[in-house]
Structures are given as structure tokens and as C-alpha cells.
Design a protein around this motif. Structure first.
Motif, mmCIF file in Angstrom:
data_model
loop_
_atom_site.group_PDB
_atom_site.id
_atom_site.type_symbol
_atom_site.label_atom_id
_atom_site.label_comp_id
_atom_site.label_asym_id
_atom_site.label_seq_id
_atom_site.Cartn_x
_atom_site.Cartn_y
_atom_site.Cartn_z
ATOM 1 N N LYS A 106 0.816 -1.223 0.000
ATOM 2 C CA LYS A 106 0.000 0.000 0.000
ATOM 3 C C LYS A 106 0.843 1.263 0.000
ATOM 4 O O LYS A 106 0.355 2.345 -0.374
ATOM 5 C CB LYS A 106 -0.933 0.003 1.207
ATOM 6 C CG LYS A 106 -0.221 -0.008 2.551
ATOM 7 C CD LYS A 106 -1.220 -0.045 3.693
ATOM 8 C CE LYS A 106 -0.501 -0.049 5.051
ATOM 9 N NZ LYS A 106 -1.477 -0.076 6.176
ATOM 10 N N ASP A 107 2.119 1.133 0.401
ATOM 11 C CA ASP A 107 3.006 2.295 0.410
ATOM 12 C C ASP A 107 3.803 2.422 -0.894
ATOM 13 O O ASP A 107 4.609 3.344 -1.039
ATOM 14 C CB ASP A 107 3.984 2.205 1.584
ATOM 15 C CG ASP A 107 3.264 2.228 2.923
ATOM 16 O OD1 ASP A 107 2.284 2.994 3.040
ATOM 17 O OD2 ASP A 107 3.670 1.471 3.828
ATOM 18 N N GLY A 108 3.593 1.489 -1.814
ATOM 19 C CA GLY A 108 4.292 1.547 -3.094
ATOM 20 C C GLY A 108 5.601 0.796 -3.142
ATOM 21 O O GLY A 108 6.279 0.818 -4.167
ATOM 22 N N SER A 109 5.960 0.133 -2.052
ATOM 23 C CA SER A 109 7.209 -0.628 -2.026
ATOM 24 C C SER A 109 6.981 -2.030 -2.592
ATOM 25 O O SER A 109 5.895 -2.600 -2.433
ATOM 26 C CB SER A 109 7.738 -0.736 -0.589
ATOM 27 O OG SER A 109 7.999 0.551 -0.057
ATOM 28 N N PHE A 110 7.999 -2.574 -3.242
ATOM 29 C CA PHE A 110 7.890 -3.918 -3.780
ATOM 30 C C PHE A 110 7.814 -4.934 -2.634
ATOM 31 O O PHE A 110 8.575 -4.851 -1.665
ATOM 32 C CB PHE A 110 9.063 -4.244 -4.691
ATOM 33 C CG PHE A 110 9.044 -3.476 -5.982
ATOM 34 C CD1 PHE A 110 7.997 -3.622 -6.885
ATOM 35 C CD2 PHE A 110 10.070 -2.600 -6.304
ATOM 36 C CE1 PHE A 110 7.976 -2.918 -8.081
ATOM 37 C CE2 PHE A 110 10.056 -1.890 -7.492
ATOM 38 C CZ PHE A 110 8.998 -2.049 -8.378
ATOM 39 N N VAL A 111 6.915 -5.891 -2.777
ATOM 40 C CA VAL A 111 6.671 -6.874 -1.719
ATOM 41 C C VAL A 111 7.642 -8.045 -1.842
ATOM 42 O O VAL A 111 7.980 -8.462 -2.961
ATOM 43 C CB VAL A 111 5.219 -7.393 -1.795
ATOM 44 C CG1 VAL A 111 4.941 -8.392 -0.670
ATOM 45 C CG2 VAL A 111 4.240 -6.222 -1.728
ATOM 46 N N LYS A 112 8.078 -8.567 -0.701
ATOM 47 C CA LYS A 112 8.899 -9.773 -0.667
ATOM 48 C C LYS A 112 8.069 -10.911 -0.087
ATOM 49 O O LYS A 112 7.235 -10.686 0.794
ATOM 50 C CB LYS A 112 10.165 -9.546 0.162
ATOM 51 C CG LYS A 112 11.071 -8.458 -0.415
ATOM 52 C CD LYS A 112 12.342 -8.283 0.407
ATOM 53 C CE LYS A 112 13.234 -7.201 -0.202
ATOM 54 N NZ LYS A 112 14.508 -7.025 0.557
ATOM 55 N N TYR A 113 8.319 -12.136 -0.572
ATOM 56 C CA TYR A 113 7.505 -13.289 -0.187
ATOM 57 C C TYR A 113 8.397 -14.392 0.370
ATOM 58 O O TYR A 113 9.556 -14.539 -0.016
ATOM 59 C CB TYR A 113 6.716 -13.794 -1.388
ATOM 60 C CG TYR A 113 5.722 -12.777 -1.919
ATOM 61 C CD1 TYR A 113 4.412 -12.754 -1.467
ATOM 62 C CD2 TYR A 113 6.116 -11.818 -2.856
ATOM 63 C CE1 TYR A 113 3.500 -11.811 -1.947
ATOM 64 C CE2 TYR A 113 5.219 -10.871 -3.330
ATOM 65 C CZ TYR A 113 3.911 -10.875 -2.872
ATOM 66 O OH TYR A 113 3.022 -9.944 -3.336
ATOM 67 N N GLU A 114 7.815 -15.178 1.264
ATOM 68 C CA GLU A 114 8.594 -16.192 1.974
ATOM 69 C C GLU A 114 8.888 -17.406 1.113
ATOM 70 O O GLU A 114 9.978 -17.978 1.179
ATOM 71 C CB GLU A 114 7.844 -16.627 3.238
ATOM 72 C CG GLU A 114 8.623 -17.615 4.100
ATOM 73 C CD GLU A 114 7.911 -17.936 5.399
ATOM 74 O OE1 GLU A 114 8.381 -18.838 6.118
ATOM 75 O OE2 GLU A 114 6.877 -17.292 5.692
ATOM 76 N N ASN A 115 7.912 -17.819 0.275
ATOM 77 C CA ASN A 115 8.061 -19.055 -0.485
ATOM 78 C C ASN A 115 7.701 -18.842 -1.949
ATOM 79 O O ASN A 115 6.964 -17.915 -2.302
ATOM 80 C CB ASN A 115 7.152 -20.157 0.082
ATOM 81 C CG ASN A 115 7.464 -20.491 1.510
ATOM 82 O OD1 ASN A 115 8.575 -20.900 1.841
ATOM 83 N ND2 ASN A 115 6.485 -20.303 2.387
ATOM 84 N N ALA A 116 8.219 -19.733 -2.802
ATOM 85 C CA ALA A 116 7.831 -19.722 -4.211
ATOM 86 C C ALA A 116 6.320 -19.929 -4.309
ATOM 87 O O ALA A 116 5.754 -20.792 -3.652
ATOM 88 C CB ALA A 116 8.559 -20.828 -4.966
ATOM 89 N N GLY A 117 5.665 -19.102 -5.111
ATOM 90 C CA GLY A 117 4.227 -19.217 -5.301
ATOM 91 C C GLY A 117 3.401 -18.363 -4.366
ATOM 92 O O GLY A 117 2.206 -18.155 -4.625
ATOM 93 N N ASP A 118 3.994 -17.857 -3.300
ATOM 94 C CA ASP A 118 3.222 -17.040 -2.353
ATOM 95 C C ASP A 118 2.704 -15.752 -2.987
ATOM 96 O O ASP A 118 1.729 -15.169 -2.506
ATOM 97 C CB ASP A 118 4.084 -16.685 -1.138
ATOM 98 C CG ASP A 118 4.228 -17.841 -0.162
ATOM 99 O OD1 ASP A 118 3.596 -18.894 -0.394
ATOM 100 O OD2 ASP A 118 4.968 -17.686 0.829
ATOM 101 N N ASP A 119 3.361 -15.314 -4.064
ATOM 102 C CA ASP A 119 2.954 -14.055 -4.704
ATOM 103 C C ASP A 119 1.866 -14.254 -5.754
ATOM 104 O O ASP A 119 1.463 -13.292 -6.414
ATOM 105 C CB ASP A 119 4.165 -13.397 -5.370
ATOM 106 C CG ASP A 119 4.621 -14.145 -6.619
ATOM 107 O OD1 ASP A 119 4.364 -15.359 -6.714
ATOM 108 O OD2 ASP A 119 5.222 -13.516 -7.506
ATOM 109 N N MET A 120 1.349 -15.470 -5.916
ATOM 110 C CA MET A 120 0.537 -15.773 -7.087
ATOM 111 C C MET A 120 -0.650 -14.828 -7.275
ATOM 112 O O MET A 120 -0.818 -14.214 -8.327
ATOM 113 C CB MET A 120 0.059 -17.218 -7.065
ATOM 114 C CG MET A 120 -0.619 -17.644 -8.364
ATOM 115 S SD MET A 120 -1.028 -19.383 -8.366
ATOM 116 C CE MET A 120 0.589 -20.120 -8.225
ATOM 117 N N ALA A 121 -1.485 -14.699 -6.281
ATOM 118 C CA ALA A 121 -2.675 -13.853 -6.419
ATOM 119 C C ALA A 121 -2.283 -12.408 -6.711
ATOM 120 O O ALA A 121 -2.862 -11.751 -7.589
ATOM 121 C CB ALA A 121 -3.534 -13.941 -5.162
#
Length: 386
Positions: free
Chosen positions: A232-247
Motif C-alpha cells: 500500500k506504500d508503493g514498495s515492492f513486496v517480498k515473499y517467503e516461499n515460491a508461489g506465495d505471490d501468485m494472487a
């Protein structure tokens, strides 16, 4: 998300369906079943015996932009080229600001490694989906014939391997990529799961006049579009596992607007210490692939002496191009003989993508400067009144 990954990994023949693209999933599943049945009913022992007599060679893969050692002209008859290709899901940093993606890779690199064979050779791929991975994968060779480019015969779950053999009948440069089905096709490809293969004519390349043409070096540039979600602040999100970013990633992908457009997996990957090298007088073959989007390669300060824009080595190359088009889902080749030393910028000439999104590489060329081609007649100085 765990439920999504369970669905993706839990069906040997099925595909993840998170959108309305059931047609692609049905096609892929049907193609797999039909290909399996055809393999069982039309196995050709005589052909298998003939192929078994052919010499075999193991190709040693190298990370892009480098290309495996190879002969430009084939020596002797067809061979079986054995290639082991591990699939590795790994976290990668794609710019100097620390932006991350859980990349889905062939052999651990984005793009996957270049492969080189000759027309008439058999390519025997051992595709390994490492047990540490979470997703089902396969491989679709645009150079291959039948079974969705091999995609219908190479589906592997984590911890499995499969061996596919196909005949290289079309000389040129071609994309390969993962294509598990449905929305997972663009998801895997935009997470780095693509590469290229070069099928050389048995007697080598020809110039526009049909004469033999040789190169001194070859480089593979894989252009990759990434779609990294922001918070929401415009920063790129980091994810814990492969596939967590899918949605989240699917929402960004639907905009058709990449957050990064890079060469070889990262902003600046082919600059500085990673820059390509050449010498004045050397002819360099550049193979450029983009699995999803059109791109417009341009060598600033040089030209495309010979350009196989659509990738087919059976076709007469164009000559002396300033910029050329690589269509999304294809690879092309350009050859240039360097005539001046210095640092050349090799860019996607959508300069917004080159300068702002990362699609820039450098070629560092050594040699003596030729004043006849260019010279600075006057250094910058105040404008004199006339």
C-alpha cells in the motif's frame, strides 16, 4: 495459497484453474493423454535401433550470456545431444534496490541456458524437477514438432525427472519455456522460466549472398519482463516461499505493464563486470529472445550487419539494420563485426524500457580507434560570435 500450491502439485495430469482459461488446460491435458497413447501404440523399434547407433555427446550448459562450446559446421552425420536440465525455484534479486522475486528457473539462471545443436541432430533432454521445489513443471520447445512442443510429455512433479527426445528439423534460433497449462503458463514464464536453443545448419551460417559466414564469439541475451507486486506504500513486496505471490502477481500481470524489463535476469546484469567483451575486427553473433513481449534490439554505435529477425537460418538475412524486431514468443539473431573500440550500449530501443526499466547491456570492445570512421574535430568550447 497453500491450497493453490496443493492443487498445482497434486494432479499428475491436471492444471491449476484460477481463471476462466479452461480451454488451455483442457488442450494441454488432452494433448498429454493423446501423446502418451500415441507413444504406446506407435513405438518404432527399427527407428529406435537406428538412433541407438548414432554417436552421443553430452552438452555442458553455461550461464547466459555465454553459449556452450560448439562447432559452427557439423562434423559427420547427426548425433544425439544429451542435455540434463534441472529446474530450480530460487529467490533472486532483480535490481540494486533489493527487489526480489521467487524465480522459477531452468538450470538456476534467468533466462535458462542456451543450447546449441545442428539440423538433423536429436536432442535428448533429461528434465529434473528438484525435490526442493513446490510446483509442477514441464518444457515446451518452439523448435520441436508435436505434443505441444514436448510440453505434453514432460510434466514432472517435485522429485521427478523425465527424458524427452526430439529431432531438430528447423535451423534457426527458438524460444523454450515452461507451459504447465492455464494461468500457470504466463505465471511461470514471467517468473523467469524461459530460454533459447540454436539449431545451426549442418554446413554453418550463410550471409545475404549465400556465402559461408562465421562468427568469432556468440552471446545470448534473454529479455525478461517481471511484474512485482507493491504494498500500500508503493514498495515492492517480498515473499517467503515460491508461489506465495501468485494472487498478487496475477493482478499486476493483468495490467500488461511490467515493473522491470531486464536482460539476463537483473537490471545491470550485462553491464560493469558483467558486460560482454569483444575486439575490433571480431564478428559477434547476438541471440536475443523474449518469451512474451515484442522488443526492439539496437546496438548504439553499431549496426546489424546480418539480421535473422524472425530467427530462421533457412531465410536470407537482412543487412545493415539499425534496429530490429524480436516478436514476443520468439528469438532472433544479429551478427556485427566491430570496427571501433569503446563501450557500446545494446538496448531495447523502447528507451523507456531501456533506461527506466532496465533493458540495457554493454559490450566492451578493445582495439585501435579509426579516425576515418569518426573523429572529434573540435572539443566543446564557447560558441564564437560570427
Amino acid at each position: 495459497m497453500s491450497n493453490i500450491l496443493t492443487q498445482a502439485a497434486g494432479s499428475r495430469r491436471g492444471f491449476l484453474k484460477v481463471t476462466g482459461l479452461a480451454g488451455l488446460a483442457t488442450l494441454a491435458a488432452t494433448g498429454t493423454a493423446q501423446a502418451d497413447e500415441q507413444m504406446e501404440t506407435t513405438a518404432n523399434p527399427a527407428l529406435a535401433a537406428e538412433i541407438a547407433k548414432l554417436p552421443r555427446v553430452k552438452q555442458v550448459l553455461v550461464d547466459p550470456p555465454f553459449v556452450p562450446e560448439h562447432q559452427q559446421k557439423a562434423e559427420g552425420g547427426p548425433r544425439v545431444v544429451e542435455i540434463t536440465l534441472p529446474i530450480i525455484e530460487k529467490k533472486m534479486q532483480i535490481d540494486d534496490d533489493g527487489t526480489e522475486i521467487w524465480a522459477l528457473t531452468f538450470n538456476g539462471s534467468v533466462p535458462g541456458p542456451m543450447m546449441v545443436v545442428h539440423e538433423g541432430d536429436y536432442v535428448e533432454i533429461k528434465l529434473q524437477n528438484l525435490a526442493t521445489n513446490l510446483m509442477e513443471h514441464n518444457i515446451d520447445f518452439h523448435a520441436a514438432t508435436g505434443a505441444l512442443g514436448g510440453g505434453a510429455l514432460t510434466k514432472v512433479q517435485p522429485g521427478e525427472e523425465v527424458v524427452l527426445r526430439w529431432k531438430a528439423t528447423k535451423p534457426g534460433v527458438f524460444v523454450y519455456h515452461c507451459a504447465p497449462g492455464d494461468i500457470m503458463i504466463p505465471y511461470h514464464v514471467t517468473h523467469g522460466m524461459n530460454g533459447a536453443i540454436m539449431v545451426l545448419p549442418r554446413d554453418g551460417l550463410k550471409d545475404a549472398a549465400g556465402k559461408p559466414y562465421a562468427y568469432d564469439r556468440a552471446y545470448f541475451i534473454g529479455e525478461q519482463d517481471f511484474y512485482i507486486p507493491r504494498d500500500k506504500d508503493g514498495s515492492f513486496v517480498k515473499y517467503e516461499n515460491a508461489g506465495d505471490d501468485m494472487a498478487d502477481a496475477l493482478e499486476v500481470m493483468r495490467t500488461l505493464t511490467p515493473t522491470h524489463e531486464v536482460f539476463n535476469g537483473k537490471v545491470g546484469a550485462l553491464t560493469g563486470e558483467g558486460a560482454m567483451k569483444a575486439k575490433v575486427g571480431e564478428t559477434v553473433l547476438f541471440i536475443h529472445a523474449q518469451a512474451t513481449r515484442d522488443t526492439r534490439p539496437h546496438l548504439i554505435g553499431g549496426h546489424g550487419d546480418l539480421v535473422w529477425e524472425a530467427g530462421s537460418f533457412n531465410d536470407k538475412p537482412d543487412t545493415n539494420l539499425e534496429t530490429w524486431l524480436i516478436r514476443g514468443g520468439s528469438a532472433g539473431a544479429m551478427a556485427y563485426t566491430f570496427r571501433q573500440p569503446g563501450i557500446y550500449a545494446y538496448v531495447n530501443h523502447n528507451l523507456i524500457e531501456a533506461v527506466m526499466l532496465g533493458a540495457t547491456a554493454h559490450v566492451v570492445v578493445e582495439g585501435e580507434w579509426d579516425d576515418d570512421l569518426m573523429t572529434q574535430v573540435q572539443k566543446p568550447a564557447p560558441i564564437q560570435a560570427t
